[in-house]
Structure formats: structure tokens, C-alpha cells
Design an enzyme around this catalytic site. Structure first.
Site, short mmCIF file in Angstrom:
data_model
loop_
_atom_site.label_atom_id
_atom_site.label_comp_id
_atom_site.label_asym_id
_atom_site.label_seq_id
_atom_site.Cartn_x
_atom_site.Cartn_y
_atom_site.Cartn_z
N ASN A 13 0.83 -1.21 0.00
CA ASN A 13 0.00 0.00 0.00
C ASN A 13 0.86 1.26 0.00
O ASN A 13 0.53 2.24 -0.68
CB ASN A 13 -0.96 0.00 1.19
N HIS A 108 -8.38 -0.75 6.10
CA HIS A 108 -8.61 -2.05 6.70
C HIS A 108 -9.19 -3.00 5.65
O HIS A 108 -10.11 -2.63 4.91
CB HIS A 108 -9.58 -1.93 7.88
#
Ligand code: GAR
Length: 189
Positions: A13, A108
Site C-alpha cells: 500500500n 482495513h
């Protein structure tokens, strides 16, 4: 806007956010990568792209409070405005939340409030859900409980292995997170 990227592991990420800055899709300035694991792969990724990498290890501090205060000192020195958690597997409680109230964002790998915690993808897979997804949210004092900014659902193919679900979730994350960060920078949240 000056942002700091926090990560504990692989850092895919972080990589996607860095690439979005490099292509101009994300108009943020990355002040540095903050990591809490000395062997994490993300350290090499950050350095490869020429960013400062700060490894703050909790074991080097007498308390969790002192650990977070040291991080805040560095963030303030760099005039960071937004803290971006991207696979940072540590609960934030003390100085960081006090100094960056409503300025810490997290991604998440599940549709919160379902499957909070450290293994959202696996927990959803084991539960046999037909739909899961990705959530981006503000960080508060709970574990994965803060106000939701964006969610993207994903239909789960019952024939998928866990690794296939992981790949699908990560593909969504790598697209969604830079886009949501840009919308935060543009003042939409
Ligand atoms: C990501 O899937 C992220 O959503 C998750 O950790 C992974 C890190 O992957 N975060 C959490 O589970 C937070 N509770 P990466 O290191 O390859 O970016």
C-alpha cells in the site's frame, strides 16, 4: 499537504501511494515512511524511492507513551499534517492521537465493523461470507472503530482460495487508498 506513511510489513500500500504521488494522481508530499519493525520489507521500498525511513521500535522506549512522543517529535519537525496508516499493525493510543486528532487515516481489509483486527481477510474467508471488501476510516481510540470515510465491497467467489481473496482485496486497496487520500486533500472529508 504533507503526509507521513506508517507501515509494519510488506508495504504494497505504501508502494501504491508513492506511485500515485509520482504520477501526480495524488497531490501530497510524502515526508517519510514510519516503520515499527526492523526487518520490514517496506523499509527497502521507501529507501528505493528516496524517502526518509524512520524505524521507531517500541522496545527502544520505556513506555508506549514515550514511543509515541518520539514519533510525534519527528512528525512535527517535518510539519506533517496527515498520518496515513498503511498496514501499520500497532494500536495508536497516546501522544499520536492527542496531537493528530482526526488527522490519522487507516485502511482495513474488510467491511468494518465486520472483521476488525489483524487478519480481516482471513477472518472473512474463514467465516465464509459472500461479500467482504475494504474500508478507509479515521482513527480513534478503538481498534478499527473510527468514522468510515469510504468502503468498497467485493463479492467472494466460493471457489477462491484464501490467496485469491487476498489478491482481490489488495488490488482494491491499491486503487482505493490513493483516491480517498486525494479526496481528503481536496477537502471532501
Ligand atoms: C493491508 O491489507 C491492510 O489493509 C492491512 O494490512 C495489509 C498491509 O499490506 N491492515 C490491517 O489489517 C489493519 N488492521 P501491505 O503491507 O502490503 O500494504
Amino acid at each position: 499537504m504533507k503526509i507521513a506513511l506508517f507501515a509494519s510489513g510488506n508495504g504494497t500500500n505504501v508502494e501504491s501511494i508513492i506511485r500515485s504521488v509520482e504520477t501526480g494522481q495524488l497531490t501530497a508530499e510524502i515526508s517519510g515512511i514510519y516503520c515499527d519493525v526492523a526487518t520490514a520489507k517496506v523499509i527497502g521500498r521507501g529507501k528505493k524511492h528516496g524517502y526518509p525511513v524512520y524505524v521507531f521500535l517500541p522496545s527502544d522506549y520505556q513506555s508506549r507513551r514515550a514511543f509515541e512522543e518520539a514519533i510525534v517529535d519527528q512528525l512535527q519537525q517535518d510539519q506533517v499534517e496527515l498520518v496515513v496508516l498503511a498496514g501499520y499493525m500497532r494500536i495508536i493510543r497516546y501522544a499520536l492521537l492527542d496531537h493528530y486528532t482526526n488527522k490519522i487515516v487507516n485502511i482495513h481489509p474488510a467491511l468494518l465493523p465486520q472483521f476488525p483486527g489483524k487478519q480481516g481477510i482471513k477472518d472473512a474467508y474463514v467465516a465464509g461470507v459472500t461479500e467482504t471488501g475494504v474500508t478507509v476510516h479515521w482513527v480513534d481510540r478503538g481498534v478499527d472503530t473510527g468514522p468510515i470515510i469510504a468502503q468498497e465491497p467485493l463479492k467472494v467467489d466460493p471457489n477462491w482460495e484464501l490467496a485469491e481473496l487476498e489478491a482481490e482485496i489488495h488490488a482494491i486497496e491499491h486503487r482505493l487508498y490513493p483516491a480517498v487520500l486525494q479526496s481528503i486533500i481536496e477537502g471532501s472529508h
